[in-house]
Enzyme design. Structure first.
Site, PDB file in Angstrom:
ATOM      1  N   CYS A 172     -53.487  37.355  43.496  1.00 56.89           N
ATOM      2  CA  CYS A 172     -54.619  37.585  42.586  1.00 56.89           C
ATOM      3  C   CYS A 172     -54.174  37.285  41.157  1.00 56.89           C
ATOM      4  O   CYS A 172     -53.565  38.123  40.487  1.00 56.89           O
ATOM      5  CB  CYS A 172     -55.114  39.026  42.723  1.00 56.89           C
ATOM      6  SG  CYS A 172     -56.572  39.399  41.723  1.00 56.89           S
ATOM      7  N   ASP A 173     -54.489  36.083  40.689  1.00 56.24           N
ATOM      8  CA  ASP A 173     -54.049  35.628  39.360  1.00 56.24           C
ATOM      9  C   ASP A 173     -54.310  36.638  38.245  1.00 56.24           C
ATOM     10  O   ASP A 173     -53.414  36.941  37.454  1.00 56.24           O
ATOM     11  CB  ASP A 173     -54.761  34.321  38.989  1.00 56.24           C
ATOM     12  CG  ASP A 173     -54.274  33.140  39.786  1.00 56.24           C
ATOM     13  OD1 ASP A 173     -54.966  32.116  39.773  1.00 56.24           O
ATOM     14  OD2 ASP A 173     -53.206  33.237  40.416  1.00 56.24           O
ATOM     15  N   PRO A 174     -55.552  37.128  38.113  1.00 55.94           N
ATOM     16  CA  PRO A 174     -55.852  37.953  36.938  1.00 55.94           C
ATOM     17  C   PRO A 174     -55.444  39.420  37.065  1.00 55.94           C
ATOM     18  O   PRO A 174     -55.787  40.223  36.206  1.00 55.94           O
ATOM     19  CB  PRO A 174     -57.375  37.824  36.816  1.00 55.94           C
ATOM     20  CG  PRO A 174     -57.849  37.614  38.201  1.00 55.94           C
ATOM     21  CD  PRO A 174     -56.770  36.826  38.885  1.00 55.94           C
TER      22      PRO A 174
END
Length: 803
Positions: free
Chosen positions: A483-485
């Protein structure tokens, strides 16, 4: 309007949309190795080409920030697009094609998405207009054709105007003129820069945009403001005067508008062709003209110009050879799989999403999908990736694909998950090809000339993952995992991810099985023990009573748990708990029930719920995204397909219907309300549909229209290996299908290791949790469910009975 009238599935794979208003943002896309361009049904376009970094050749009317392709791309009146105005000289009737900018209701409208061409078929004012665009194989260029036909039975005098807005090109220098020698409108600019070094870096850049015509125009205009005038784009002032002013843009926003006076005899046609492209100089314009408009000055003769480039591009797209053709009770699935799924998988794997520094996780998963189309491409991708591994075992945040490439955007932020994808994705390659010899190939490191085998490279990656854990045995998250953010859970160096811990356990378990095959029994035992230890740690610290939490923050706060008002439950830890065998039977049943209750929607499985409505500083910017969009609780298809894969991977058949439910919701249904709510053509799986179903039901289901997604590689894998159960193994092809219980039969043609398998399934009505599989090969029953001694080039007839 009924859905049957709005969407038309054609036998050649094309999909036709008959309304420009019911699904106004519906898009399809084309690409080659140099460019990508998507068109929505109204004619608006988003295109970029490589030089070598992604760049635009048609922009908005003001200064744009450089960014990656965005989901739910907004369209507006002056948005870049490709349009034609048609005016009847007799009655001054004016309309535009495909639909914008005038947006006048048309007598007949068809937006036709094909694999190698996008077309519009329009009828209005007793005229038939066929507009099409395709690409060449090797050049960054759009190849346009417009054919106008009279339907009135009378002679017609018409005026046709191209309107290709090029937008605000440069605050330093922009202009446009008509080049009579090249029969082209040339829009020139200088890429803005501040540093002297950038001047030299920009040398050779394709700063100019050109519209080349097959036929010399009667007049032209290159100044967007003068073309539009005070009347706006619905009735441009320049068109009111019939002939354009032949104006030259001098530090003004350019436009490529050409005017052609057409005289049509009764029921006759006229045809024009254009090339729209980025270029660096006059020589490139001439080359494009010579290559793609070889009869550029011909008058209408009823003959098309040389279409060899069209054939070549079709052959390029046809490289997406589908390894599986299906016939099932689900028509939408049949059409998508047989015509479109492999195409989207091929796009990701062949051009790496038109990026020079794809995220490592994306690069490896996209390569995984290619194993079912072009296994050598998968192998080459692993060689490229592992050659950029650090000697410590760590993988970079992005894979650099050329010497000039630099890590950009999210790849400058430290993420911790990249190593797990090496094992997970390589397993698919080994299953499909049985190429275990690849594990002995030696490769260097990014920071060391030492050559070690692929097997040793993977061992180092797993060692690195195991070391990157805290005192509880849980994996550090740094500034993000998959999950990048999720960038603030562990930015202080203490936060951990339950998902990454479970994914690490899963990778260790998979690699333990590989080690056994290689007679590395001591290593296999060590990996198995470590997997169990991590599972114990996750159960001790992250089990929340009914499901697994998402992680623990720098300050020791568990999140993704029942005490949370927002972000109470996440899908990914549940999926990978199943894959890692971390949950016992009672835990599995509980979390599957909770996922069903809290995350399922009519449009698919939400990534988390409830969506965050305000910033949570110990979780990160994922909580700042609008509720139900992207990672903040959308139906994020990449996460959803993990869950489907995990349900299938249990091999009990107990959850096959739920897994199929997750997969089927990724495709628009044949129900009108669902189709309109999504606004999505069934020609690709988008990265998400809007979620937050219980918070914002009025916009739930809306498609992002973004075709860049790791979903499709996993969808292909799920479909082939799990749903139809045609998975490779050392001995050959393993038959272990998990068909939905309401499918009495299905048939599949599967191409595998050079052979062709024609498989017919029959399933008894009582097989809701079918566990008995009987296989007949060429009419004879076999012992077990593995077809071995496969010969390349041979055709096998397989009958599978499920009861």
């Amino acid at each position: 309007m009924s859905i049957l009238n709005m969407i038309d599935y054609q036998s050649n794979g094309q999909v036709s949309l008959t309304s420009p208003t019911d699904m106004p943002n519906a898009v399809s896309f084309l690409w080659n190795k140099q460019m990508m361009v998507s068109f929505n049904c109204r004619g608006y376009a988003v295109g970029q080409f490589m030089q070598p970094e992604p760049a635009k050749y048609a922009k908005g009317p003001n200064i744009e920030a450089t960014t990656f392709i965005q989901p739910e791309h907004p369209y507006y009146s002056h948005h870049p697009g490709r349009f034609f105005y048609i005016k009847d000289e007799t009655n001054n009737e004016l309309f535009s094609v495909p639909y914008a900018p005038i947006k006048k209701p048309l007598d007949k409208f068809n937006f036709i998405a094909g694999q190698s061409e996008i077309c519009w078929h329009i009828e209005h004012n007793q005229l038939e207009v066929n507009l099409s665009v395709t690409l060449p194989v090797d050049d960054a260029a759009e190849l346009w054709r417009i054919i106008v036909k009279d339907l009135s039975g009378k002679q017609r005098k018409l005026h046709l105007y191209s309107y290709f807005p090029v937008g605000y090109m440069s605050w330093m220098n922009q202009s446009a003129h008509f080049d009579s020698e090249l029969n082209a409108i040339v829009c020139q600019s200088v890429t803005p820069y501040q540093k002297v070094a950038d001047y030299f870096k920009n040398q050779g850049s394709k700063d100019n945009t050109v519209l080349i015509s097959q036929r010399r125009p009667d007049s032209f205009e290159t100044r967007q403001g003068i073309f539009e005038g005070e009347s706006g784009l619905t009735n441009p002032e320049a068109i009111q005067h019939v002939r354009l002013d032949n104006g030259e843009a001098k530090y003004e926003t350019p436009v490529a508008s050409m005017h052609f006076a057409l005289t049509l005899d009764a029921h006759s046609t006229d045809e024009l062709e254009f090339v729209f492209a980025p270029v660096a100089n006059k020589a490139q314009i001439k080359a494009l003209s010579d290559n793609y408009l070889p009869t550029k000055h011909k008058q209408s003769s009823g003959l098309s110009s040389d279409d060899s480039w069209n054939t070549a591009f079709k052959e390029y797209i046809d490289q997406a050879v589908n390894c599986i053709d299906i016939s099932t009770p689900h028509d939408e699935l049949n059409h998508f799989v047989n015509h479109w799924l492999a195409r989207q998988v091929f796009y990701h794997g062949d051009v790496n999403r038109l990026s020079t520094d794809p995220q490592t996780r994306n690069y490896l998963q996209d390569a995984m999908g290619m194993v079912y189309i072009k296994p050598q491409a998968t192998k080459d991708a692993f060689i490229t990736a592992l050659s950029q591994q650090h000697r410590t075992g760590a993988m970079p945040n992005g894979i650099l694909l050329n010497e000039q490439a630099e890590l950009k955007y999210i790849n400058q932020v430290p993420h911790t998950d990249h190593c797990v994808w090496l094992v997970i994705c390589l397993q698919a390659y080994l299953d499909e090809t049985n190429d275990y010899s690849f594990l002995q190939q030696t490769l260097p490191f990014k920071d060391s000339g030492e050559q070690l085998s692929v097997f040793e490279h993977i061992n180092l990656a797993l060692e690195w993952l195991v070391k990157q854990r805290d005192h509880r045995g849980l994996s550090y998250i740094a500034q993000g995992d998959w999950c990048d953010p999720m960038n603030m859970v562990g930015y202080k160096g203490k936060g951990v991810s339950s998902w990454l811990s479970l994914a690490t356990s899963y990778a260790l378990r998979l690699w333990s099985n590989v080690a056994i095959k290689l007679q590395e029994h001591e290593l296999a035992e060590q990996l198995s023990v470590l997997s169990l230890q991590i599972n114990d740690s996750v159960n001790q610290h992250c089990w929340d009573g009914n499901w697994y939490g998402r992680g623990i923050t720098d300050d020791g706060v568990k999140f993704g748990v029942s005490d949370d008002v927002e972000g109470r439950i996440y899908a990914n830890p549940q999926s990978f708990a199943l894959l890692a065998n971390a949950s016992d039977e009672q835990q599995s049943q509980s979390m599957i029930e909770q996922v069903q209750q809290q995350l399922f929607t009519p449009f698919g499985l939400m990534m988390l719920a409830p969506s965050y409505t305000q910033m949570r500083e110990d979780v990160g910017r994922v909580t700042q995204k609008y509720p139900g969009s992207a990672e903040n609780g959308s139906v994020y298809n990449h996460a959803a397909i993990f869950y489907a894969y995990a349900l299938y991977d249990e091999h009990s058949n107990k959850h096959k219907d739920t897994a199929w439910q997750v997969m089927s919701k990724m495709l628009p249904s044949s129900e009108q309300g669902d189709q309109i709510a999504r606004g999505q053509l069934p020609v690709f799986i988008p990265n998400y549909y809007r979620g937050a179903y219980f918070q914002h039901p009025d916009v739930a289901g809306k498609s992002s229209q973004l075709f860049n997604t790791g979903t499709v590689a996993w969808y292909y894998r799920c479909l082939i290996e799990k749903l139809f159960g045609l998975q490779g193994c050392e001995r050959g092809l393993k038959i272990a299908p998990q068909l939905p219980s309401n499918w009495p039969q299905a048939s599949v043609t599967r191409r595998f290791r050079g052979a062709t398998f024609e498989v017919d399934y029959k399933q008894s009505q009582s097989s809701e949790a079918a566990s008995t599989v009987k296989v007949r090969l060429n009419g004879q029953p076999i012992v077990g469910n593995i077809i071995d001694d496969i010969e390349a080039g041979k055709h096998y007839k397989v009958n599978v009975e499920l009861s």
